[in-house]
Motif scaffolding. Structure first.
Motif, mmCIF file in Angstrom:
data_model
loop_
_atom_site.group_PDB
_atom_site.id
_atom_site.type_symbol
_atom_site.label_atom_id
_atom_site.label_comp_id
_atom_site.label_asym_id
_atom_site.label_seq_id
_atom_site.Cartn_x
_atom_site.Cartn_y
_atom_site.Cartn_z
ATOM 1 N N ASN A 33 36.774 44.220 32.426
ATOM 2 C CA ASN A 33 38.214 44.309 32.139
ATOM 3 C C ASN A 33 39.076 43.853 33.320
ATOM 4 N N GLU A 34 38.505 42.976 34.142
ATOM 5 C CA GLU A 34 39.228 42.494 35.309
ATOM 6 C C GLU A 34 39.113 40.982 35.430
ATOM 7 N N TYR A 35 40.123 40.402 36.036
ATOM 8 C CA TYR A 35 40.085 39.008 36.445
ATOM 9 C C TYR A 35 39.979 39.063 37.963
ATOM 10 N N ILE A 36 38.812 38.717 38.493
ATOM 11 C CA ILE A 36 38.521 38.852 39.919
ATOM 12 C C ILE A 36 38.427 37.458 40.529
ATOM 13 N N ILE A 37 39.064 37.300 41.685
ATOM 14 C CA ILE A 37 38.978 36.009 42.362
ATOM 15 C C ILE A 37 38.442 36.191 43.773
ATOM 16 N N ILE A 38 37.864 35.107 44.253
ATOM 17 C CA ILE A 38 37.359 35.044 45.624
ATOM 18 C C ILE A 38 38.083 33.894 46.311
ATOM 19 N N ALA A 39 38.651 34.175 47.477
ATOM 20 C CA ALA A 39 39.269 33.129 48.291
ATOM 21 C C ALA A 39 38.203 32.599 49.238
ATOM 22 N N LYS A 40 38.174 31.285 49.373
ATOM 23 C CA LYS A 40 37.215 30.648 50.265
ATOM 24 C C LYS A 40 37.977 29.811 51.279
ATOM 25 N N GLU A 44 33.433 29.342 53.040
ATOM 26 C CA GLU A 44 33.044 30.716 53.373
ATOM 27 C C GLU A 44 33.930 31.680 52.606
ATOM 28 N N ASN A 45 33.339 32.741 52.077
ATOM 29 C CA ASN A 45 34.128 33.760 51.400
ATOM 30 C C ASN A 45 35.070 34.405 52.412
ATOM 31 N N ALA A 46 36.370 34.430 52.047
ATOM 32 C CA ALA A 46 37.385 34.891 52.986
ATOM 33 C C ALA A 46 38.153 36.107 52.496
ATOM 34 N N GLY A 47 38.118 36.368 51.186
ATOM 35 C CA GLY A 47 38.868 37.498 50.663
ATOM 36 C C GLY A 47 38.702 37.650 49.169
ATOM 37 N N LEU A 48 39.261 38.738 48.656
ATOM 38 C CA LEU A 48 39.137 39.101 47.248
ATOM 39 C C LEU A 48 40.479 39.565 46.700
ATOM 40 N N GLY A 49 40.593 39.516 45.394
ATOM 41 C CA GLY A 49 41.743 40.085 44.699
ATOM 42 C C GLY A 49 41.410 40.200 43.223
ATOM 43 N N ARG A 50 42.220 40.984 42.502
ATOM 44 C CA ARG A 50 41.910 41.179 41.082
ATOM 45 C C ARG A 50 43.140 41.602 40.298
ATOM 46 N N LEU A 51 43.069 41.342 39.009
ATOM 47 C CA LEU A 51 43.980 41.906 38.030
ATOM 48 C C LEU A 51 43.149 42.816 37.147
ATOM 49 N N VAL A 52 43.636 44.031 36.931
ATOM 50 C CA VAL A 52 42.918 45.018 36.118
ATOM 51 C C VAL A 52 43.776 45.344 34.906
ATOM 52 N N GLN A 53 43.196 45.196 33.723
ATOM 53 C CA GLN A 53 43.939 45.549 32.519
ATOM 54 C C GLN A 53 44.014 47.064 32.397
ATOM 55 N N ILE A 54 45.251 47.579 32.321
ATOM 56 C CA ILE A 54 45.477 49.017 32.195
ATOM 57 C C ILE A 54 45.570 49.401 30.713
ATOM 58 N N ASP A 55 46.371 48.656 29.976
ATOM 59 C CA ASP A 55 46.517 48.842 28.529
ATOM 60 C C ASP A 55 47.082 47.538 27.973
ATOM 61 N N ASN A 56 47.569 47.561 26.727
ATOM 62 C CA ASN A 56 48.061 46.329 26.105
ATOM 63 C C ASN A 56 49.353 45.806 26.716
ATOM 64 N N GLY A 63 43.186 45.313 44.897
ATOM 65 C CA GLY A 63 41.969 44.905 45.590
ATOM 66 C C GLY A 63 42.184 43.701 46.483
ATOM 67 N N ILE A 64 43.403 43.536 46.980
ATOM 68 C CA ILE A 64 43.677 42.405 47.859
ATOM 69 C C ILE A 64 43.077 42.736 49.218
ATOM 70 N N ILE A 79 45.936 34.448 47.467
ATOM 71 C CA ILE A 79 45.338 35.344 46.474
ATOM 72 C C ILE A 79 46.420 35.912 45.562
ATOM 73 N N VAL A 80 47.466 36.478 46.137
ATOM 74 C CA VAL A 80 48.520 37.106 45.331
ATOM 75 C C VAL A 80 49.239 36.064 44.490
ATOM 76 N N GLN A 81 49.540 34.931 45.060
ATOM 77 C CA GLN A 81 50.215 33.868 44.302
ATOM 78 C C GLN A 81 49.370 33.448 43.108
ATOM 79 N N HIS A 82 48.091 33.236 43.332
ATOM 80 C CA HIS A 82 47.194 32.831 42.246
ATOM 81 C C HIS A 82 47.149 33.893 41.144
ATOM 82 N N LEU A 83 46.983 35.141 41.532
ATOM 83 C CA LEU A 83 46.890 36.198 40.526
ATOM 84 C C LEU A 83 48.189 36.333 39.727
ATOM 85 N N CYS A 84 49.325 36.181 40.365
ATOM 86 C CA CYS A 84 50.606 36.273 39.658
ATOM 87 C C CYS A 84 50.816 35.080 38.723
#
Length: 149
Positions: A33-40, A44-56, A63-64, A79-84
């Motif tokens: 139930n998440e859209y998870i991204i990895i920044a490279k 090299e893996n440099a960071g993480l972030g995610r969108l989590v579905q709470i409800d409809n 997780g930034i 990361i934040v720009q991409h997720l937004c």
């Protein structure tokens, strides 16, 4: 200038992702139930972030986490720009629970104080959990934004 690339996490990376989140005391991810991204940065893996579905009607941006060796390169911004921008859930209200000292960072992405918005129960509970005495040294605040879908 180093190139920062964002990629969607694959299901087989979830254990590594959760190890990284455990290192900093973040809630583990659930790939279902998440859209998870990895920044490279230069492969090299440099960071993480995610969108989590709470409800409809609500999702949480969270997780930034930028790994120490990659701080100061603009990884968190990417990361934040991409997720937004790539909100694949199609849900307009995005909640964010940043550490208080990071509020100005999130304000530049359109997040605002949530005082006049009905807070979903799951988000209210997480805010309380984050600010309980045993979780983090820094205070966590609640911000939200309505994205254009």
């Amino acid at each position: 200038m180093k190139t920062i690339r964002i990629k969607q996490a694959e299901k087989n990376e979830i254990n590594w992702i959760n190890v990284k989140y455990s290192e900093v005391g973040f809630v583990k991810s659930n790939y279902e139930n998440e859209y998870i991204i990895i920044a490279k940065v230069e492969n090299e893996n440099a960071g993480l972030g995610r969108l989590v579905q709470i409800d409809n009607n609500n999702i949480e941006l969270g997780g930034i986490y930028v790994f120490p060796n990659f701080r100061g390169f603009g990884v968190a911004e990417k990361i934040v720009q991409h997720l937004c921008e790539e909100n694949s859930f199609g849900i307009a209200t995005i909640w964010c629970l940043p550490f208080e000292n990071l509020s100005n960072f999130y304000l530049k992405f359109g997040f605002q104080n949530s005082k006049h918005v009905k807070i979903p129960e799951k988000i209210a509970q997480k805010l309380k959990w984050c600010n309980s005495e045993s979780k983090y040294d820094e205070k966590v605040m609640l911000l939200c934004k309505t994205s254009k879908m």
